[in-house]
Motif scaffolding. Structure first.
Motif, PDB file in Angstrom:
ATOM      1  N   ILE A  87     113.737  41.837 -25.314  1.00 10.13           N
ATOM      2  CA  ILE A  87     112.856  41.312 -26.364  1.00 10.13           C
ATOM      3  C   ILE A  87     112.127  42.437 -27.098  1.00 10.13           C
ATOM      4  O   ILE A  87     112.165  42.515 -28.336  1.00 10.13           O
ATOM      5  N   ALA A  88     111.456  43.315 -26.358  1.00 11.07           N
ATOM      6  CA  ALA A  88     110.729  44.413 -27.003  1.00 11.07           C
ATOM      7  C   ALA A  88     111.694  45.349 -27.730  1.00 11.07           C
ATOM      8  O   ALA A  88     111.382  45.864 -28.817  1.00 11.07           O
ATOM      9  N   THR A 114     101.724  46.800 -31.196  1.00 12.32           N
ATOM     10  CA  THR A 114     100.704  47.038 -30.193  1.00 12.32           C
ATOM     11  C   THR A 114     101.170  46.454 -28.861  1.00 12.32           C
ATOM     12  O   THR A 114     102.005  45.536 -28.826  1.00 12.32           O
ATOM     13  N   PRO A 115     100.641  46.961 -27.742  1.00  9.89           N
ATOM     14  CA  PRO A 115     101.026  46.414 -26.434  1.00  9.89           C
ATOM     15  C   PRO A 115     100.774  44.915 -26.324  1.00  9.89           C
ATOM     16  O   PRO A 115     101.585  44.192 -25.741  1.00  9.89           O
ATOM     17  N   ARG A 116      99.645  44.421 -26.866  1.00 10.78           N
ATOM     18  CA  ARG A 116      99.377  42.993 -26.735  1.00 10.78           C
ATOM     19  C   ARG A 116     100.314  42.165 -27.598  1.00 10.78           C
ATOM     20  O   ARG A 116     100.689  41.047 -27.224  1.00 10.78           O
ATOM     21  N   ALA A 117     100.727  42.685 -28.761  1.00  9.14           N
ATOM     22  CA  ALA A 117     101.706  41.968 -29.578  1.00  9.14           C
ATOM     23  C   ALA A 117     103.052  41.906 -28.853  1.00  9.14           C
ATOM     24  O   ALA A 117     103.728  40.870 -28.857  1.00  9.14           O
ATOM     25  N   THR A 118     103.430  43.008 -28.213  1.00 11.44           N
ATOM     26  CA  THR A 118     104.676  43.030 -27.438  1.00 11.44           C
ATOM     27  C   THR A 118     104.622  42.030 -26.299  1.00 11.44           C
ATOM     28  O   THR A 118     105.597  41.317 -26.030  1.00 11.44           O
ATOM     29  N   GLU A 139      98.232  40.282 -20.415  1.00  3.68           N
ATOM     30  CA  GLU A 139      99.086  40.613 -19.275  1.00  3.68           C
ATOM     31  C   GLU A 139      98.551  39.952 -18.001  1.00  3.68           C
ATOM     32  O   GLU A 139      99.315  39.404 -17.197  1.00  3.68           O
ATOM     33  N   GLU A 140      97.218  39.973 -17.825  1.00  7.30           N
ATOM     34  CA  GLU A 140      96.616  39.339 -16.654  1.00  7.30           C
ATOM     35  C   GLU A 140      96.791  37.830 -16.684  1.00  7.30           C
ATOM     36  O   GLU A 140      97.020  37.181 -15.657  1.00  7.30           O
ATOM     37  N   GLN A 141      96.719  37.261 -17.898  1.00 15.25           N
ATOM     38  CA  GLN A 141      96.913  35.820 -18.048  1.00 15.25           C
ATOM     39  C   GLN A 141      98.338  35.417 -17.666  1.00 15.25           C
ATOM     40  O   GLN A 141      98.557  34.429 -16.969  1.00 15.25           O
ATOM     41  N   GLU A 142      99.310  36.217 -18.134  1.00 11.47           N
ATOM     42  CA  GLU A 142     100.696  35.892 -17.812  1.00 11.47           C
ATOM     43  C   GLU A 142     100.943  36.021 -16.308  1.00 11.47           C
ATOM     44  O   GLU A 142     101.614  35.176 -15.701  1.00 11.47           O
ATOM     45  N   LYS A 143     100.391  37.069 -15.705  1.00 11.55           N
ATOM     46  CA  LYS A 143     100.549  37.251 -14.258  1.00 11.55           C
ATOM     47  C   LYS A 143      99.969  36.047 -13.514  1.00 11.55           C
ATOM     48  O   LYS A 143     100.553  35.557 -12.539  1.00 11.55           O
ATOM     49  N   ILE A 166     102.134  46.567 -35.792  1.00 15.82           N
ATOM     50  CA  ILE A 166     102.110  45.102 -35.812  1.00 15.82           C
ATOM     51  C   ILE A 166     101.235  44.630 -34.658  1.00 15.82           C
ATOM     52  O   ILE A 166     101.492  44.976 -33.501  1.00 15.82           O
ATOM     53  N   ASP A 167     100.208  43.840 -34.971  1.00 16.00           N
ATOM     54  CA  ASP A 167      99.328  43.313 -33.939  1.00 16.00           C
ATOM     55  C   ASP A 167      99.436  41.789 -33.926  1.00 16.00           C
ATOM     56  O   ASP A 167     100.133  41.194 -34.755  1.00 16.00           O
ATOM     57  N   VAL A 168      98.720  41.144 -33.001  1.00 12.15           N
ATOM     58  CA  VAL A 168      98.848  39.695 -32.826  1.00 12.15           C
ATOM     59  C   VAL A 168      98.421  38.916 -34.058  1.00 12.15           C
ATOM     60  O   VAL A 168      98.861  37.788 -34.274  1.00 12.15           O
ATOM     61  N   ASP A 169      97.540  39.506 -34.915  1.00 13.82           N
ATOM     62  CA  ASP A 169      97.091  38.774 -36.102  1.00 13.82           C
ATOM     63  C   ASP A 169      98.204  38.594 -37.131  1.00 13.82           C
ATOM     64  O   ASP A 169      98.073  37.790 -38.053  1.00 13.82           O
ATOM     65  N   SER A 170      99.305  39.327 -36.966  1.00 17.76           N
ATOM     66  CA  SER A 170     100.447  39.177 -37.878  1.00 17.76           C
ATOM     67  C   SER A 170     101.532  38.272 -37.307  1.00 17.76           C
ATOM     68  O   SER A 170     102.547  38.031 -37.970  1.00 17.76           O
TER      69      SER A 170
END
Length: 449
Positions: free
Chosen positions: A317-318, A340-344, A407-411, A375-379
């Motif tokens: 995916i990434a 960004t890491p959070r967008a990924t 990442e913590e939420q997904e875990k 690219i960040d989550v706002d896009s």
């Protein structure tokens, strides 16, 4: 090239053995030879070569039996079978049994060198892919084992197939797999495409086989069909499950006889066309419902290739996101350097029902909206960023709406699903709406195994 590459050549004809060894000799390549299969298998076990070349017909043991021993010892070893009695059917059967290639004797030495080099280079690409590097195969990028197994099968069957069926969900890239088959087949003719879901039923026969002037109202001139255009090349029939039954019968005859009859014509035309068909439907169910011909299915499915869903290969995916980011950044002339890491993480968390096509559209939209270098989550679209509920649990129950990172939420989601499934990975994957391989990837990522 892979360091310290070795090859074992097995042939009961000493003259052939000497000729093959001399033809393949080059710096960095170590060649071991055996004039009988038993000794050849011992050489394989002793040296664990990158490649085995074996004759098909030999006293005491056939090349297929040698292949069985090689595959049982180490499936990663590629094997090429050679025979004086070549047919497409036996070639495909050998490849299904695990052969990397199947060549006709007397072997053209230039072709042999080309195939051997291609297999060695392919092994090098697989090693780089496993090391985490971005890898490309005829325009397709992937890192996952599932896709590289598919690429390896394409390399094996592309020189030999007459017809192939590609199965997979919508948007998974079946069209690119079809193009890769054409390119790797070394065909001189064209790659011609027909989307069966976009053709009016009454025009199917004319589209495929052409028509002569006066064949029907409006036929004011002769028209070549797609079989004519693809002569010497490949005809890709996308969404073959939408083809009418009447046309299916005529397509079957054309594939079997390599002849087409234009609508209104009296003389059939000889053609040399390879057929690649693709579908997202379950054709066996369609056969049971009387909507698809069983004989056509088995003719097309001499070889079947399954394209996995994107959610079943999360490690891609990434990689694909960066690939599309570069494509659209260039197209839109924007200085976008990455995500960004959070967008990924948001992208990796999504189930991708639209597969690679959906991901491409998401990244294209993000590139249009992004004003900075990343690219960040706002896009990203809202439906990707807003967390989905798990079995009716409220977002706060899963840790959303808190100060936890994505990442913590997904875990926490993965941990909760495994707990509710009593450690059953298949059940936990079902609860999360992802494939089992995707779940195992996440379990390893978060050290939960």
């Amino acid at each position: 090239m892979i360091d310290s590459v070795s090859i074992v050549v097995i042939d009961d004809n000493l003259g052939s053995l000497e000729l093959l060894s001399a033809a393949l000799a080059r710096p960095g390549l170590e060649i071991f030879t055996a004039s009988n299969p038993v000794d050849g298998i011992e050489l394989v076990k002793q040296h664990r070569p990158r490649l085995v070349l074996t004759d098909l017909v030999m006293p005491g043991m056939s090349g297929l039996e040698v292949l069985d021993h090689v595959v049982a010892f180490d499936p990663a070893i590629d094997a090429i079978l050679m025979t004086a009695h070549y047919t497409t059917e036996t070639a495909v059967a050998a490849i299904r049994a695990g052969a990397a290639d199947y060549l006709q004797k007397p072997v053209k030495l230039s072709l042999l060198r080309e195939r051997v080099s291609a297999l060695i280079d392919s092994a090098a690409r697989r090693q780089r892919a496993h090391s985490g590097a971005e890898m490309e195969f005829e325009g397709l990028v992937a890192r996952s084992d599932k896709m590289w197994e598919l690429f390896a099968m394409i390399e094996r069957v592309a020189p030999h197939f007459r017809s192939i069926l590609i199965k997979g969900p919508t948007g998974a890239g079946k069209d690119l797999i079809a193009q890769a088959l054409h390119l790797r087949g070394g065909l001189k003719g064209r790659f011609v495409v027909l989307n069966c879901s976009a053709v009016v039923e009454t025009l199917f026969e004319s589209e495929l086989f052409g028509h002569v002037k006066g064949a029907f109202t409006g036929a004011d001139r002769d028209k070549a069909g797609l079989f004519d255009l693809a002569n010497g090349g490949t005809l890709f029939l996308d969404e073959i499950g939408d083809m009418p039954m009447a046309t299916q019968a005529k397509l079957l005859r054309a594939i079997q006889n390599q002849e087409v009859m234009p609508v209104g014509g009296l003389t059939p035309k000889r053609v040399n066309v390879r057929i690649v068909a693709a579908t997202h439907k379950d054709l066996k169910s369609a056969i049971a419902e009387g909507k698809f011909r069983e004989d056509l299915y088995y003719r097309l499915a001499m070889v079947e290739l399954a394209v996995p869903s994107l959610r079943d290969r999360p490690e891609d995916i990434a990689l694909l996101a960066r690939h599309f980011m570069r494509k659209f950044a260039h197209e839109f002339a924007k200085p976008i350097d990455g995500l960004t890491p959070r967008a990924t993480l948001v992208l990796e968390r999504h189930s991708w029902p639209g597969n690679v096509r959906e991901l491409e559209h998401v990244i294209g939209r993000a590139c249009m909206l992004t004003e900075g270098h990343l690219i960040d989550v706002d896009s990203l679209p809202d439906h990707l960023v807003q967390p989905e509920r798990l079995n009716g649990a409220a977002p706060d129950d899963c840790g959303f709406g808190t100060t936890l990172t994505l990442e913590e939420q997904e875990k926490r989601l993965v941990t909760q699903a495994m707990k509710e499934a009593d450690g059953n990975q298949s059940e936990a994957a079902r609860r999360l709406g992802i494939g089992r391989d995707a779940l195992r990837y996440k379990l390893k990522r978060y050290d939960l195994l």
